[in-house]
Design an enzyme around this catalytic site. Structure first.
Site, PDB file in Angstrom:
ATOM      1  N   HIS A  95      19.304 -21.394  27.434  1.00 33.66           N
ATOM      2  CA  HIS A  95      19.731 -22.786  27.603  1.00 33.66           C
ATOM      3  C   HIS A  95      19.555 -23.206  29.063  1.00 33.66           C
ATOM      4  O   HIS A  95      19.139 -24.327  29.350  1.00 33.66           O
ATOM      5  CB  HIS A  95      21.207 -22.960  27.209  1.00 33.66           C
ATOM      6  N   GLU A 159      23.500 -16.410  15.413  1.00 35.66           N
ATOM      7  CA  GLU A 159      23.992 -17.795  15.423  1.00 35.66           C
ATOM      8  C   GLU A 159      23.064 -18.661  14.577  1.00 35.66           C
ATOM      9  O   GLU A 159      21.902 -18.867  14.946  1.00 35.66           O
ATOM     10  CB  GLU A 159      24.045 -18.346  16.855  1.00 35.66           C
ATOM     11  N   HIS A 162      21.417 -21.666  16.745  1.00 30.89           N
ATOM     12  CA  HIS A 162      20.668 -21.478  17.999  1.00 30.89           C
ATOM     13  C   HIS A 162      19.182 -21.260  17.728  1.00 30.89           C
ATOM     14  O   HIS A 162      18.795 -20.369  16.968  1.00 30.89           O
ATOM     15  CB  HIS A 162      21.222 -20.272  18.763  1.00 30.89           C
TER      16      HIS A 162
END
Length: 185
Positions: A95, A159, A162
């Site tokens: 990120h 996840e 993600h």
């Protein structure tokens, strides 16, 4: 070409930055008011392809996070130092490289589809291909996975929300940006 570009809401794309609200794993806003969704151009192109695919299916993507400042990554690592879910702030996050995005699916009315867990639910039930997630949620996860993979992203096993560029580690960590500021601790 700029390192980061702002991603506006479009047909098939709703911006809902969870870390600008208390609706995240910290229970409080981490991003200061006015935070905007931003990615590197290559990731932005993939996200917009995914949004068009979702829109064609009568759905939309909800973007919960995109570029994340290093100071925010440090907050998350202090709170949950588990590398299955949070990258070590000292190593950096994809990120923070501007090439990862957290997303969910919305129906035609703008309501979130059932994914079996909430975004930011750091438990085994948030992993892909869980037998203990209801069939409708499993279908929704697979639909999201298909949309994101065909758009050029890759997933991680822990996840459902993600996605990142396949070559994410080849991108340098980005400095703080005016697009996303962190609330002081």
């Amino acid at each position: 070409m700029p390192d980061l570009i702002e991603i506006p809401a479009t047909d098939g794309l709703h911006i809902a930055l969870a870390y600008a609200t208390p609706g995240n794993l910290t229970g409080r806003p981490v991003y200061a008011p006015g935070a905007r969704c931003a990615l590197r151009p290559a990731a932005a192109d993939c996200l917009l392809r995914a949004a068009r695919a979702a829109h064609r299916a009568g759905l939309a993507l909800a973007v919960y996070d995109a570029y994340r400042p290093a100071a925010a990554q440090a907050v998350f690592w202090r709170m949950l130092p588990d590398p299955r879910y949070v990258a070590d702030a000292a190593q950096g996050s994809n990120h923070t490289r501007g090439v990862a995005v957290d997303v969910g699916l919305l129906d035609a009315d703008g309501s979130p589809l059932d994914m079996g867990t909430d975004f930011d639910d750091m438990r085994d039930q948030s992993h892909h291909d869980r037998d203990d997630v209801p069939p409708d949620a499993q279908r929704n996860r697979h639909l999201l996975l298909g949309i994101m993979l065909q758009a050029g992203f890759r997933s991680i096993p822990t996840e459902w929300w993600h996605y990142e560029l396949p070559d994410a580690r080849e991108y340098a960590l980005l400095p703080e940006s005016d697009l996303v500021r962190v609330v002081a601790d």
